[in-house]
Design a protein around this motif. Structure first.
Motif, PDB file in Angstrom:
ATOM      1  N   SER A   1       0.845  -1.190   0.000  1.00  0.00           N
ATOM      2  CA  SER A   1       0.000   0.000   0.000  1.00  0.00           C
ATOM      3  C   SER A   1       0.884   1.245   0.000  1.00  0.00           C
ATOM      4  CB  SER A   1      -0.892   0.006   1.246  1.00  0.00           C
ATOM      5  OG  SER A   1      -0.107   0.223   2.410  1.00  0.00           O
ATOM      6  N   GLY A   2       0.273   2.406  -0.190  1.00  0.00           N
ATOM      7  CA  GLY A   2       1.025   3.652  -0.196  1.00  0.00           C
ATOM      8  C   GLY A   2       1.765   3.882   1.104  1.00  0.00           C
ATOM      9  N   GLY A   3       1.094   3.641   2.221  1.00  0.00           N
ATOM     10  CA  GLY A   3       1.728   3.832   3.518  1.00  0.00           C
ATOM     11  C   GLY A   3       2.877   2.875   3.755  1.00  0.00           C
ATOM     12  N   GLU A   4       2.722   1.628   3.294  1.00  0.00           N
ATOM     13  CA  GLU A   4       3.798   0.644   3.430  1.00  0.00           C
ATOM     14  C   GLU A   4       5.008   1.041   2.583  1.00  0.00           C
ATOM     15  OE1 GLU A   4       1.181  -3.407   4.314  1.00  0.00           O
ATOM     16  OE2 GLU A   4       1.341  -2.634   2.285  1.00  0.00           O
ATOM     17  N   LYS A   5       4.753   1.605   1.410  1.00  0.00           N
ATOM     18  CA  LYS A   5       5.860   2.087   0.574  1.00  0.00           C
ATOM     19  C   LYS A   5       6.581   3.253   1.253  1.00  0.00           C
ATOM     20  CE  LYS A   5       3.851   0.724  -3.866  1.00  0.00           C
ATOM     21  NZ  LYS A   5       3.240   1.189  -5.131  1.00  0.00           N
ATOM     22  N   ALA A   6       5.814   4.119   1.904  1.00  0.00           N
ATOM     23  CA  ALA A   6       6.432   5.241   2.616  1.00  0.00           C
ATOM     24  C   ALA A   6       7.326   4.730   3.737  1.00  0.00           C
ATOM     25  CB  ALA A   6       5.350   6.162   3.173  1.00  0.00           C
ATOM     26  N   ARG A   7       6.843   3.734   4.496  1.00  0.00           N
ATOM     27  CA  ARG A   7       7.645   3.182   5.592  1.00  0.00           C
ATOM     28  C   ARG A   7       8.902   2.491   5.072  1.00  0.00           C
ATOM     29  NH1 ARG A   7       5.271  -0.844   7.862  1.00  0.00           N
ATOM     30  NH2 ARG A   7       3.114  -0.781   7.179  1.00  0.00           N
ATOM     31  N   LEU A   8       8.755   1.774   3.959  1.00  0.00           N
ATOM     32  CA  LEU A   8       9.916   1.086   3.396  1.00  0.00           C
ATOM     33  C   LEU A   8      10.941   2.088   2.877  1.00  0.00           C
ATOM     34  CD1 LEU A   8      11.388  -1.475   2.598  1.00  0.00           C
ATOM     35  CD2 LEU A   8      10.015  -1.567   0.502  1.00  0.00           C
ATOM     36  N   SER A   9      10.470   3.186   2.287  1.00  0.00           N
ATOM     37  CA  SER A   9      11.385   4.218   1.809  1.00  0.00           C
ATOM     38  C   SER A   9      12.160   4.825   2.970  1.00  0.00           C
ATOM     39  CB  SER A   9      10.608   5.311   1.063  1.00  0.00           C
ATOM     40  OG  SER A   9      10.010   4.800  -0.109  1.00  0.00           O
TER      41      SER A   9
ATOM     42  N   LEU B   1      21.914  14.838   4.249  1.00  0.00           N
ATOM     43  CA  LEU B   1      20.744  15.666   3.975  1.00  0.00           C
ATOM     44  C   LEU B   1      19.567  14.762   3.659  1.00  0.00           C
ATOM     45  CD1 LEU B   1      19.247  18.334   3.292  1.00  0.00           C
ATOM     46  CD2 LEU B   1      20.221  18.179   0.975  1.00  0.00           C
ATOM     47  N   LEU B   2      18.464  14.983   4.350  1.00  0.00           N
ATOM     48  CA  LEU B   2      17.249  14.209   4.127  1.00  0.00           C
ATOM     49  C   LEU B   2      16.211  15.106   3.469  1.00  0.00           C
ATOM     50  CD1 LEU B   2      15.634  11.612   4.509  1.00  0.00           C
ATOM     51  CD2 LEU B   2      15.083  12.363   6.833  1.00  0.00           C
ATOM     52  N   ILE B   3      15.761  14.712   2.274  1.00  0.00           N
ATOM     53  CA  ILE B   3      14.762  15.481   1.531  1.00  0.00           C
ATOM     54  C   ILE B   3      13.477  14.661   1.439  1.00  0.00           C
ATOM     55  CG2 ILE B   3      14.189  16.577  -0.662  1.00  0.00           C
ATOM     56  CD1 ILE B   3      17.137  16.991  -1.162  1.00  0.00           C
ATOM     57  N   LEU B   4      12.390  15.239   1.894  1.00  0.00           N
ATOM     58  CA  LEU B   4      11.105  14.559   1.920  1.00  0.00           C
ATOM     59  C   LEU B   4      10.087  15.339   1.083  1.00  0.00           C
ATOM     60  CD1 LEU B   4      11.020  13.898   5.771  1.00  0.00           C
ATOM     61  CD2 LEU B   4      11.891  12.370   3.994  1.00  0.00           C
ATOM     62  N   ASP B   5       9.430  14.642   0.175  1.00  0.00           N
ATOM     63  CA  ASP B   5       8.458  15.283  -0.711  1.00  0.00           C
ATOM     64  C   ASP B   5       7.072  14.729  -0.405  1.00  0.00           C
ATOM     65  OD1 ASP B   5       7.098  16.521  -2.724  1.00  0.00           O
ATOM     66  OD2 ASP B   5       8.415  15.888  -4.338  1.00  0.00           O
ATOM     67  N   GLU B   6       6.274  15.519   0.311  1.00  0.00           N
ATOM     68  CA  GLU B   6       4.897  15.152   0.684  1.00  0.00           C
ATOM     69  C   GLU B   6       4.854  13.791   1.389  1.00  0.00           C
ATOM     70  OE1 GLU B   6       2.678  17.197   0.688  1.00  0.00           O
ATOM     71  OE2 GLU B   6       2.900  18.628  -0.934  1.00  0.00           O
ATOM     72  N   LEU B   7       5.659  13.657   2.413  1.00  0.00           N
ATOM     73  CA  LEU B   7       5.805  12.380   3.116  1.00  0.00           C
ATOM     74  C   LEU B   7       4.508  11.887   3.725  1.00  0.00           C
ATOM     75  CD1 LEU B   7       7.479  10.124   4.433  1.00  0.00           C
ATOM     76  CD2 LEU B   7       8.017  11.715   6.279  1.00  0.00           C
ATOM     77  N   THR B   8       3.676  12.780   4.257  1.00  0.00           N
ATOM     78  CA  THR B   8       2.497  12.347   5.022  1.00  0.00           C
ATOM     79  C   THR B   8       1.316  11.966   4.140  1.00  0.00           C
ATOM     80  OG1 THR B   8       1.740  14.640   5.257  1.00  0.00           O
ATOM     81  CG2 THR B   8       3.133  13.755   7.012  1.00  0.00           C
ATOM     82  N   ASN B   9       1.463  12.038   2.830  1.00  0.00           N
ATOM     83  CA  ASN B   9       0.317  11.818   1.942  1.00  0.00           C
ATOM     84  C   ASN B   9      -0.388  10.487   2.157  1.00  0.00           C
ATOM     85  OD1 ASN B   9       0.444  14.255   0.706  1.00  0.00           O
ATOM     86  ND2 ASN B   9       1.370  13.541  -1.185  1.00  0.00           N
ATOM     87  N   ASN B  10       0.366   9.420   2.347  1.00  0.00           N
ATOM     88  CA  ASN B  10      -0.243   8.090   2.407  1.00  0.00           C
ATOM     89  C   ASN B  10      -0.096   7.421   3.765  1.00  0.00           C
ATOM     90  OD1 ASN B  10      -0.964   7.921  -0.491  1.00  0.00           O
ATOM     91  ND2 ASN B  10       1.236   8.054  -0.752  1.00  0.00           N
ATOM     92  N   LEU B  11       0.136   8.221   4.796  1.00  0.00           N
ATOM     93  CA  LEU B  11       0.339   7.645   6.118  1.00  0.00           C
ATOM     94  C   LEU B  11      -0.957   7.671   6.918  1.00  0.00           C
ATOM     95  CD1 LEU B  11       3.759   9.233   7.158  1.00  0.00           C
ATOM     96  CD2 LEU B  11       3.327   7.120   5.894  1.00  0.00           C
ATOM     97  N   ASP B  12      -1.272   6.534   7.560  1.00  0.00           N
ATOM     98  CA  ASP B  12      -2.404   6.562   8.478  1.00  0.00           C
ATOM     99  C   ASP B  12      -1.994   7.339   9.727  1.00  0.00           C
ATOM    100  OD1 ASP B  12      -0.962   4.804  10.184  1.00  0.00           O
ATOM    101  OD2 ASP B  12      -1.784   3.066   9.155  1.00  0.00           O
ATOM    102  N   VAL B  13      -2.975   7.622  10.578  1.00  0.00           N
ATOM    103  CA  VAL B  13      -2.732   8.501  11.722  1.00  0.00           C
ATOM    104  C   VAL B  13      -1.649   7.945  12.633  1.00  0.00           C
ATOM    105  CG1 VAL B  13      -3.773   9.537  13.772  1.00  0.00           C
ATOM    106  CG2 VAL B  13      -5.075   9.432  11.646  1.00  0.00           C
ATOM    107  N   GLU B  14      -1.669   6.638  12.864  1.00  0.00           N
ATOM    108  CA  GLU B  14      -0.690   6.027  13.756  1.00  0.00           C
ATOM    109  C   GLU B  14       0.721   6.123  13.189  1.00  0.00           C
ATOM    110  OE1 GLU B  14       0.287   1.570  15.432  1.00  0.00           O
ATOM    111  OE2 GLU B  14      -1.802   2.188  15.287  1.00  0.00           O
TER     112      GLU B  14
END
Length: 470
Positions: free
Chosen positions: A398-406, A417-430
């Motif tokens: 899922s999108g959130g799982e891809k975000a966590r894996l990234s 340097l850590l660059i994040l582009d719209e990181l919270t888009n696919n994250l559930d609240v937890e």
């Protein structure tokens, strides 16, 4: 044109090693405004596709008129790759509305929208006359545009009629009541244990007294021993009842999904504790055949935190590509940037992940020097724990799982340097709350594109660079 209600009959979604939900029965009436919520990977997007008719249920059926007009905008719009995420959504959303849909299905619609476009979307949705079904973690959207929640949790879909804040309030009350009950049961258990100990001590004293009487040729007493045994039996039964009640309350509390405290590790060593400039742009320009941005002047020290702001299409992602030395982007001016190997990048489409690779293979490729156990321990910190989770391919996540894996991929070899582009888009609240805790502790330089003002505040962003103002 009105339509007959849509019926969900014993609906279920299951994969070879996972049940998302089962035995869901509901009636969807014309004009209903529903939000589907739940953890990443719970099956929310798949449920939308079931309603759309793209995916067949594992069990049960959805009964609806074949003449219904359904508009659908997916979570990640693949078409028009030359456009920004917000522009892609706007195009897909406009096309969906042009069909005159009776039912509108939206999957995380605010993911790539700036503040202005988010407010515009919510205003449009408030006037939409048909049935609205949204998958979202956007609290403002959940509170403002829907009046019914379908929460996928514990292999069931729970229906709540009301706003999201009302639902959270109800869950909070249930949780508080159960936690108070656990405290009370623990106290009763301790009291029962103390009572049992006292009776056992009394019984021991009585037995010693009886043995003394026998030795002295007096009539032996067994009454006190029998009394102590009866008391022990009573206390034992009471303890068993308390234990059974406590197990029931603990199970109910667990079903409320208390967030697990997770602390993934960023092993940052280089450049920490230094104020050295690691990024500097003077009178810079970026673009393709023509400049998208001009007059760029910004710098970043090794512990700075900077948010890049701007409307959709303003050039935020183009600027990031230039910093990453993307050969398709032309640059002008004076640029000092870290080597690409020293930059961790998480884009809004998770482009650093290879679709056919497994979760484990992604980390092993990042850290070939790690043992299998070390790679598994690292993934464990990012919620990939079971064998089926670490052996799943990226394309099935899922999108959130891809975000966590990234994030796990970045943390495995922590960058300067850590660059994040719209990181919270696919994250559930937890997961969002968890990421906030991780980034708050991150000691390196951080550059982020986000329209989530609350998120930016919580991770300690103090400096903003607005592209609309240069």
């Amino acid at each position: 044109m009105s339509y007959t209600p849509i019926l969900f009959k014993s609906l279920g979604l299951a994969f070879s090693k996972k049940i998302c939900f089962e035995n869901f029965n509901a009636t969807l009436y014309e004009g209903d405004r529903i939000a589907i919520i739940g953890r990443n990977g719970a099956g929310k997007s798949t449920l939308l596709k079931m309603i759309l008719g793209e995916i067949l249920p594992s069990l049960g059926e959805i009964r609806m008129s074949e003449y219904l007009r359904i508009g659908y905008v997916p979570q990640i719009v693949e078409d028009h790759s030359n456009l920004s995420g917000g522009q892609r959504f706007h195009k897909a959303f406009t096309d969906a509305l042009a069909q005159g849909p009776q039912i509108l299905l939206l999957d995380e619609p605010t993911n790539h929208l700036d503040s202005k476009n988010r407010k515009s979307l919510m205003r449009m949705l408030s006037y939409f006359p048909g049935t609205l079904i949204i998958v979202s973690h956007d609290v403002e959207l959940l509170n403002g545009c829907v009046n019914q929640l379908w929460h996928i949790d514990q292999e069931r879909i729970h229906i709540f009629k009301g706003h999201y804040e009302d639902y959270l309030l109800e869950l909070g009350h249930k949780r508080a009541h159960l936690e108070e009950e656990l405290v009370r049961l623990n106290r009763l258990k301790r009291e029962a244990h103390l009572s049992l100990m006292k009776e056992q001590n009394r019984g021991k004293t009585s037995r010693l007294q009886g043995e003394k009487h026998i030795t002295q040729r007096k009539w032996p007493t067994v009454v006190s021993n029998a009394k102590a045994n009866r008391a022990a039996e009573t206390v034992g039964a009471k303890t068993a009842a308390i234990r059974e009640k406590k197990a029931h309350v603990s199970e109910s509390l667990q079903n409320l999904r208390l967030p697990e405290i997770l602390k993934p590790k960023f092993s940052i060593k280089s450049q920490t504790g230094s104020s050295k400039v690691i990024l500097s742009i003077q009178e810079g320009g970026v673009g393709y055949e023509e400049d998208v941005l001009k007059n760029l002047n910004l710098s970043l020290n090794s512990q700075d935190r900077l948010a890049i702001l701007g409307a959709n299409g303003s050039g935020k992602t183009t600027l990031i590509k230039a910093i990453l030395n993307d050969t398709h982007v032309q640059k002008s001016g004076e640029w000092l940037v870290p080597k690409v190997a020293d930059i961790g990048y998480l884009d809004q489409h998770y482009g650093t992940l290879i679709p056919h690779k497994t979760v484990l293979e992604i980390i092993q490729a990042r850290r070939p020097d790690w043992s299998h156990a070390e790679a598994r321990n690292h993934l464990n910190d990012f919620l990939f724990r079971k064998n089926e989770e670490v052996n799943a391919t990226v394309e099935t996540l899922s999108g959130g799982e891809k975000a966590r894996l990234s994030l796990a991929q970045i943390a495995a070899q922590t960058p300067r340097l850590l660059i994040l582009d719209e990181l919270t888009n696919n994250l559930d609240v937890e997961t969002r709350d968890h990421v906030i805790q991780v980034l708050k502790a991150y000691p390196g330089a951080l550059m982020i594109i986000s329209h989530d003002e609350d998120f930016l505040s919580q991770i300690g962003i103090l400096t903003y660079y607005d592209l609309d103002e240069i």
